[in-house]
Design a protein around this motif. Structure first.
Motif, PDB file in Angstrom:
ATOM      1  N   GLY A   2       0.804  -1.215   0.000  1.00 47.15           N
ATOM      2  CA  GLY A   2       0.000   0.000   0.000  1.00 47.15           C
ATOM      3  C   GLY A   2       0.838   1.267   0.000  1.00 47.15           C
ATOM      4  O   GLY A   2       0.511   2.246  -0.687  1.00 47.15           O
ATOM      5  N   ARG A   3       1.943   1.258   0.738  1.00 50.72           N
ATOM      6  CA  ARG A   3       2.805   2.443   0.803  1.00 50.72           C
ATOM      7  C   ARG A   3       3.425   2.737  -0.547  1.00 50.72           C
ATOM      8  O   ARG A   3       3.423   3.891  -1.011  1.00 50.72           O
ATOM      9  N   GLN A   4       3.937   1.713  -1.217  1.00 46.14           N
ATOM     10  CA  GLN A   4       4.563   1.910  -2.524  1.00 46.14           C
ATOM     11  C   GLN A   4       3.552   2.423  -3.549  1.00 46.14           C
ATOM     12  O   GLN A   4       3.849   3.317  -4.337  1.00 46.14           O
ATOM     13  N   LEU A   5       2.356   1.857  -3.519  1.00 50.21           N
ATOM     14  CA  LEU A   5       1.312   2.283  -4.456  1.00 50.21           C
ATOM     15  C   LEU A   5       0.926   3.740  -4.212  1.00 50.21           C
ATOM     16  O   LEU A   5       0.810   4.528  -5.157  1.00 50.21           O
ATOM     17  N   ARG A   6       0.745   4.093  -2.948  1.00 52.67           N
ATOM     18  CA  ARG A   6       0.365   5.473  -2.617  1.00 52.67           C
ATOM     19  C   ARG A   6       1.443   6.465  -3.065  1.00 52.67           C
ATOM     20  O   ARG A   6       1.141   7.497  -3.673  1.00 52.67           O
ATOM     21  N   LEU A   7       2.699   6.154  -2.764  1.00 51.38           N
ATOM     22  CA  LEU A   7       3.784   7.069  -3.106  1.00 51.38           C
ATOM     23  C   LEU A   7       3.947   7.201  -4.623  1.00 51.38           C
ATOM     24  O   LEU A   7       4.224   8.286  -5.133  1.00 51.38           O
ATOM     25  N   ALA A   8       3.782   6.091  -5.358  1.00 54.26           N
ATOM     26  CA  ALA A   8       3.899   6.144  -6.816  1.00 54.26           C
ATOM     27  C   ALA A   8       2.767   6.962  -7.425  1.00 54.26           C
ATOM     28  O   ALA A   8       2.978   7.729  -8.368  1.00 54.26           O
ATOM     29  N   VAL A   9       1.567   6.816  -6.874  1.00 52.56           N
ATOM     30  CA  VAL A   9       0.424   7.598  -7.359  1.00 52.56           C
ATOM     31  C   VAL A   9       0.629   9.077  -7.049  1.00 52.56           C
ATOM     32  O   VAL A   9       0.373   9.956  -7.898  1.00 52.56           O
ATOM     33  N   ILE A  10       1.109   9.380  -5.842  1.00 53.67           N
ATOM     34  CA  ILE A  10       1.393  10.774  -5.475  1.00 53.67           C
ATOM     35  C   ILE A  10       2.460  11.353  -6.385  1.00 53.67           C
ATOM     36  O   ILE A  10       2.362  12.494  -6.851  1.00 53.67           O
ATOM     37  N   SER A  11       3.488  10.561  -6.687  1.00 51.46           N
ATOM     38  CA  SER A  11       4.554  11.009  -7.581  1.00 51.46           C
ATOM     39  C   SER A  11       3.989  11.362  -8.951  1.00 51.46           C
ATOM     40  O   SER A  11       4.347  12.392  -9.542  1.00 51.46           O
ATOM     41  N   GLY A  12       3.096  10.523  -9.464  1.00 47.24           N
ATOM     42  CA  GLY A  12       2.466  10.789 -10.753  1.00 47.24           C
ATOM     43  C   GLY A  12       1.582  12.020 -10.714  1.00 47.24           C
ATOM     44  O   GLY A  12       1.572  12.834 -11.644  1.00 47.24           O
ATOM     45  N   ALA A  13       0.835  12.170  -9.625  1.00 45.26           N
ATOM     46  CA  ALA A  13      -0.024  13.345  -9.484  1.00 45.26           C
ATOM     47  C   ALA A  13       0.821  14.618  -9.427  1.00 45.26           C
ATOM     48  O   ALA A  13       0.451  15.649 -10.000  1.00 45.26           O
ATOM     49  N   LEU A  14       1.962  14.550  -8.754  1.00 38.64           N
ATOM     50  CA  LEU A  14       2.859  15.706  -8.675  1.00 38.64           C
ATOM     51  C   LEU A  14       3.379  16.093 -10.056  1.00 38.64           C
ATOM     52  O   LEU A  14       3.489  17.286 -10.377  1.00 38.64           O
ATOM     53  N   LEU A  15       3.682  15.095 -10.875  1.00 36.07           N
ATOM     54  CA  LEU A  15       4.135  15.380 -12.242  1.00 36.07           C
ATOM     55  C   LEU A  15       3.047  16.111 -13.025  1.00 36.07           C
ATOM     56  O   LEU A  15       3.322  17.093 -13.724  1.00 36.07           O
ATOM     57  N   ALA A  16       1.804  15.648 -12.890  1.00 30.79           N
ATOM     58  CA  ALA A  16       0.694  16.304 -13.587  1.00 30.79           C
ATOM     59  C   ALA A  16       0.482  17.718 -13.055  1.00 30.79           C
ATOM     60  O   ALA A  16       0.269  18.661 -13.835  1.00 30.79           O
ATOM     61  N   VAL A  17       0.535  17.898 -11.748  1.00 30.98           N
ATOM     62  CA  VAL A  17       0.356  19.226 -11.145  1.00 30.98           C
ATOM     63  C   VAL A  17       1.455  20.168 -11.622  1.00 30.98           C
ATOM     64  O   VAL A  17       1.202  21.341 -11.918  1.00 30.98           O
ATOM     65  N   HIS A  18       2.673  19.665 -11.701  1.00 34.30           N
ATOM     66  CA  HIS A  18       3.789  20.483 -12.210  1.00 34.30           C
ATOM     67  C   HIS A  18       3.482  20.993 -13.608  1.00 34.30           C
ATOM     68  O   HIS A  18       3.631  22.187 -13.891  1.00 34.30           O
ATOM     69  N   TRP A  19       3.052  20.085 -14.498  1.00 33.12           N
ATOM     70  CA  TRP A  19       2.769  20.494 -15.873  1.00 33.12           C
ATOM     71  C   TRP A  19       1.620  21.501 -15.926  1.00 33.12           C
ATOM     72  O   TRP A  19       1.686  22.497 -16.645  1.00 33.12           O
ATOM     73  N   VAL A  20       0.553  21.255 -15.159  1.00 32.99           N
ATOM     74  CA  VAL A  20      -0.596  22.151 -15.173  1.00 32.99           C
ATOM     75  C   VAL A  20      -0.190  23.534 -14.659  1.00 32.99           C
ATOM     76  O   VAL A  20      -0.546  24.566 -15.256  1.00 32.99           O
ATOM     77  N   MET A  21       0.548  23.576 -13.564  1.00 30.68           N
ATOM     78  CA  MET A  21       0.970  24.863 -13.008  1.00 30.68           C
ATOM     79  C   MET A  21       1.880  25.602 -13.986  1.00 30.68           C
ATOM     80  O   MET A  21       1.772  26.822 -14.152  1.00 30.68           O
ATOM     81  N   TRP A  22       2.771  24.858 -14.646  1.00 29.95           N
ATOM     82  CA  TRP A  22       3.687  25.502 -15.584  1.00 29.95           C
ATOM     83  C   TRP A  22       2.914  26.019 -16.808  1.00 29.95           C
ATOM     84  O   TRP A  22       3.138  27.129 -17.265  1.00 29.95           O
TER      85      TRP A  22
END
Length: 291
Positions: free
Chosen positions: A66-86
């Motif tokens: 569960g921890r690995q899945l959560r962190l990987a999903v958060i990492s992906g969401a952060l990538l999307a947020v970065h692109w949207v903000m930029w």
């Protein structure tokens, strides 16, 4: 992959291939959110079959905790947020201002590495960081803007630098435990879903684009992402997030050189000076880095 020379060679190759992203984005006639969405969707079309063909990594994906899945999903969401903000920052401020502020990501990576992982960068390494960032500023100096709207765009761009640094930090942590394909597939799937939601909310169309634009989507996936960002994910097992984000500062150099050969764009004296500063800063950082 124990050889530092091999690691740095792969990092350089990844940065060069990432540099093609500006070329493909310039040629694509589609909203930025759609470009980012298809960039990752087509990347997954390359990566998922490769993952399914590898038994050990396929089983690793099935047995993620569960921890690995959560962190990987958060990492992906952060990538999307970065692109949207930029992307949003570009609506308010200049490309140069936004690009230079995004280039501050090594400073965030160094800060996060020091706070959470007790990593340290030498004094000469820090000189290299600031030299490379100054080189980025020199390249885009003539396009800076000062206004209330530009300030908001600059804030978004600055924040996006911190967000992408967190994305790489999560990647560095997870790559110690996961192979590159399972991590990247989960991360990019989460990012693709987030970008799809953003595109829908923005009312952007998913169809009706020219063959050239679809070709640019594929080019972004194959070269800039599989050959660029996926290589960074691979290297996060061996290099720190600060080293990877520092290497990415070489992207403007590659983009300028590619634009010279592909579009016939001239290289100005100002750009040449900035490129030399960036390369000098990269040399200082990596030559003084502890291995």
């Amino acid at each position: 992959m124990q050889s530092v020379v091999v690691q740095y060679a792969l990092l350089g190759m990844g940065v060069l291939l990432l540099s093609t992203s500006a070329i493909f984005v310039k040629m694509a006639e589609a909203p930025s959110g759609i470009i980012a969405f298809y960039r990752l969707l087509f990347t997954l079309a390359f990566l998922v079959p490769a993952l399914l063909a590898r038994k050990q990594e396929r089983e690793q994906l099935v047995h993620l905790n569960g921890r690995q899945l959560r962190l990987a999903v958060i990492s992906g969401a952060l990538l999307a947020v970065h692109w949207v903000m930029w992307f949003e920052s570009l609506r308010y401020t200049s490309v140069a201002s936004s690009t230079v502020l995004v280039s501050l990501q090594p400073l965030f990576s160094i800060l996060f590495g020091a706070l959470f992982l007790k990593e340290r960068v030498s004094k000469w390494g820090m000189v290299g960081v600031f030299l490379a960032i100054f080189g980025s500023a020199i390249i885009g100096w003539g396009d800076f803007q000062v206004s209330g709207a530009a300030f908001w765009g600059d804030v978004l761009s600055f924040a996006s630098a911190g967000v992408i640094s967190l994305h790489f930090l999560f990647g560095q942590l997870l790559r110690k435990e996961m192979d590159v394909l399972p991590y990247t597939v989960v991360c990019y799937t989460a990012s693709t879903v987030c970008l799809a939601i953003y595109a829908l909310a923005a009312g952007q169309s998913f169809s009706g684009y020219s063959c050239q634009t679809w070709g640019c989507f594929l080019g972004l996936a194959l070269f800039a992402t599989v050959g660029g960002q996926c290589v960074f994910n691979l290297l996060l097992k061996y290099l720190t997030a600060s080293a990877v984000t520092m290497g990415i500062l070489g992207e403007p150099v590659g983009t300028i050189i590619l634009a010279f050969f592909i579009f016939g764009e001239s290289i100005t004296l100002q750009q040449a000076a900035g490129m030399l500063l960036i390369l000098g800063g990269l040399w200082l950082f990596f030559s003084r880095k502890k291995h």
